[in-house]
Design an enzyme around this catalytic site. Structure first.
Site, PDB file in Angstrom:
ATOM      1  N   HIS A 160      -7.600  12.078  13.040  1.00  0.00           N
ATOM      2  CA  HIS A 160      -8.355  11.369  11.991  1.00  0.00           C
ATOM      3  C   HIS A 160      -7.405  10.817  10.919  1.00  0.00           C
ATOM      4  O   HIS A 160      -7.794  10.657   9.771  1.00  0.00           O
ATOM      5  CB  HIS A 160      -9.382  12.284  11.312  1.00  0.00           C
ATOM      6  CG  HIS A 160     -10.194  13.113  12.251  1.00  0.00           C
ATOM      7  ND1 HIS A 160     -11.471  12.780  12.636  1.00  0.00           N
ATOM      8  CD2 HIS A 160      -9.909  14.259  12.945  1.00  0.00           C
ATOM      9  CE1 HIS A 160     -11.939  13.677  13.483  1.00  0.00           C
ATOM     10  NE2 HIS A 160     -11.001  14.584  13.704  1.00  0.00           N
ATOM     11  N   SER A 282       7.571 -12.902   3.886  1.00  0.00           N
ATOM     12  CA  SER A 282       6.435 -13.649   3.353  1.00  0.00           C
ATOM     13  C   SER A 282       6.953 -14.959   2.787  1.00  0.00           C
ATOM     14  O   SER A 282       8.041 -14.995   2.212  1.00  0.00           O
ATOM     15  CB  SER A 282       5.765 -12.833   2.250  1.00  0.00           C
ATOM     16  OG  SER A 282       5.043 -13.677   1.365  1.00  0.00           O
ATOM     17  N   LYS A 288       8.865  -8.905   0.745  1.00  0.00           N
ATOM     18  CA  LYS A 288       8.139  -8.439   1.923  1.00  0.00           C
ATOM     19  C   LYS A 288       9.001  -8.302   3.170  1.00  0.00           C
ATOM     20  O   LYS A 288       9.972  -9.027   3.370  1.00  0.00           O
ATOM     21  CB  LYS A 288       6.985  -9.397   2.221  1.00  0.00           C
ATOM     22  CG  LYS A 288       5.850  -9.264   1.231  1.00  0.00           C
ATOM     23  CD  LYS A 288       5.049  -8.003   1.475  1.00  0.00           C
ATOM     24  CE  LYS A 288       3.871  -8.364   2.353  1.00  0.00           C
ATOM     25  NZ  LYS A 288       3.176  -7.195   2.814  1.00  0.00           N
ATOM     26  N   GLU A 295       1.883  -5.584  15.005  1.00  0.00           N
ATOM     27  CA  GLU A 295       0.531  -6.047  14.696  1.00  0.00           C
ATOM     28  C   GLU A 295       0.049  -6.990  15.798  1.00  0.00           C
ATOM     29  O   GLU A 295      -1.116  -6.959  16.214  1.00  0.00           O
ATOM     30  CB  GLU A 295       0.516  -6.775  13.358  1.00  0.00           C
ATOM     31  CG  GLU A 295       0.897  -5.886  12.187  1.00  0.00           C
ATOM     32  CD  GLU A 295       1.138  -6.716  10.935  1.00  0.00           C
ATOM     33  OE1 GLU A 295       0.160  -7.100  10.284  1.00  0.00           O
ATOM     34  OE2 GLU A 295       2.310  -6.999  10.621  1.00  0.00           O
TER      35      GLU A 295
END
Ligand code: ARG
Length: 461
Positions: A160, A282, A288, A295
């Site tokens: 979890h 970014s 970033k 992803e």
């Protein structure tokens, strides 16, 4: 030269827009090398029909087409014509190259058995590729597992997403490898299934009245035997769907560690750092450092699942034999398989750029009272029931939480199990069941997995 393989009974040409709508050339060009092999085998099957000179001319033309496929000339040529599919394009090119003999290649053959056979050859090739790809990922994970085992790196495993129990980082890496071993084995089963029955010679759906040597064609293409029933053979896409399924499952296997790596790469966790080579920036925020490949692998799983569902749906309710719906199945199988194999390769490349911060994973391994279960186990060994032990340790967790400290020797002593492990390292080293995170057990699993990888690699050299 007409770009179509039919037309005798038609008085006018097809509507160009509808022909374009019905063309699968953009989807099935990737099948070109497999169609050439299939066409060569058909020439062998026609040995009782073709004059030897015609057979020779056809084989020579097919050799030329194979070379043109390799150097890109065929694709450039085919895409400037209005072909229905790659099979029609190859037939047309053979007719250009072989002269009158070229008109004899399609005897006793339909695109229906040609599509079915070509797809199986494609499936065999891509399943082998998928097996190798999945094995490569598994081997990389086990390399990392081995070095993490040597370092004894600790990690808080979660359920979890909450801290659960301390484990070895090597245990996590070995766990991730298992999914890829199973993916490789799944691909291997698909490759074997794709080499069983050869549909070639099934013709449109009823077989042929020509004396086709189907056994010779099957042999030449490396199949076990000609397929049993022509009506089934031309419309059966089971192996093609299994290939896509294997590709989807491999990406899903990659998506799960990807999810963890994305989160571990955040400053809040700081468990891993990705090399520049696997990170992106970014366009606005200068600081970033994004873990995009993982992803995208995660998203590739979602996309592949959708494509698989679509492909399966196009076969649902399709009456026996060939129906044009199956052209969509083919396009989806190819699209999903190519994307799946690309994602698998991307995962391997990106993972090679992952570096673990051992100090950070170890520092967090005890957070969230992850040794509570070890205290409960010690109580059980001392005679408590599981329920009593669970309850007693739970009360110590409440107390420690109130005092703002981890579980420690005071809790063990208060519970009457002073020797119980209260630090993550002792917890891990105390694990003894087969398949557990105890270092010896992890070493055993790594070795067994290495054996499985070696066996798979040998069958897909
Ligand atoms: N383009 C079709 C496909 O890829 C070829 C089969 C055509 N057969 C037919 N009976 N119209 O599936």
């Amino acid at each position: 030269m007409s770009s179509l393989q039919w037309g005798g009974r038609f008085a006018s040409a097809p509507d160009a827009a509808l022909l374009a709508f019905g063309s699968s050339l953009a989807d099935d060009l990737v099948l070109a090398p497999f169609d050439v092999r299939c066409s060569r085998a058909h020439v062998a099957a026609l040995s009782g029909v073709l004059a030897p000179a015609d057979a020779g001319a056809l084989l020579a033309a097919l050799d030329r087409v194979a070379a043109e496929i390799d150097d890109g000339a065929f694709a450039a040529w085919a895409t400037t014509h209005a072909f229905e599919d790659v099979h029609g394009a190859i037939d047309a090119r053979v007719r250009e190259l072989a002269g009158p003999a070229g008109e004899r290649l399609h005897a006793g053959r339909s695109r229906n058995d040609q599509v079915a056979t070509t797809l199986l050859l494609y499936a065999r090739d891509r399943a082998a590729r998928g097996a190798r790809g999945a094995v490569d990922v598994a081997a990389l994970l086990e390399d990392r597992a081995e070095s993490a085992l040597e370092r004894g790196t600790l990690l808080a495993a979660t359920t979890h997403w909450q801290p659960a129990q301390p484990v070895l980082l090597a245990f996590w890496l070995d766990a991730a490898a298992q999914g890829f071993v199973r993916a490789a084995e799944r691909f291997a089963r698909v490759a074997a299934d794709a080499a069983r029955f050869c549909p070639l010679g099934s013709a449109a759906l009823a077989g042929s009245s020509l004396p086709l040597d189907r056994a010779a064609a099957a042999r030449e293409l490396g199949f076990g035997a000609p397929s049993r029933n022509a009506l089934d053979s031309v419309g059966d896409r089971d192996v093609a769907l299994d290939l896509l399924h294997a590709a989807v499952r491999a990406v899903v296997a990659a998506s799960r560690p990807s999810e963890e790596l994305v989160i571990w790469a955040t400053p809040a966790f700081g468990y891993v750092r990705l090399d520049d080579a696997a990170s992106t920036g970014s366009s606005l925020m200068p600081q970033k450092r994004n873990p995009d490949p993982f992803e995208l692998v995660r998203a590739a799983g979602a996309r592949a699942i959708g494509v698989y569902a679509g492909a399966l749906a196009t076969t649902n309710g399709v009456a026996l034999s060939y129906h044009r719906d199956l052209q969509q199945t083919k396009a989806q199988v190819i699209d999903g398989t190519e994307a799946g194999l690309a994602a698998l390769d991307a995962f391997r490349r990106a993972f090679a750029h992952v570096h673990f911060n051992d100090a950070q994973t170890a520092a967090r391994a005890g957070d969230g009272y992850t040794v509570a279960t070890d205290l409960a186990d010690a109580l059980i060994l001392a005679g408590a029931t599981a329920r009593e032990a669970h309850h007693a340790v739970g009360e110590r967790v409440v107390l420690a939480e109130e005092e703002g400290r981890p579980l420690d020797g005071r809790d063990a002593a208060a519970l009457g199990v002073a020797d119980a492990p209260v630090d993550p390292r002792a917890s891990v080293w105390g694990k003894r069941s087969a398949g557990s995170t105890g270092p010896g057990m992890v070493a055993t699993s790594i070795a067994a997995t290495r054996d499985a990888i070696a066996a798979l690699s040998e069958s897909f050299l």
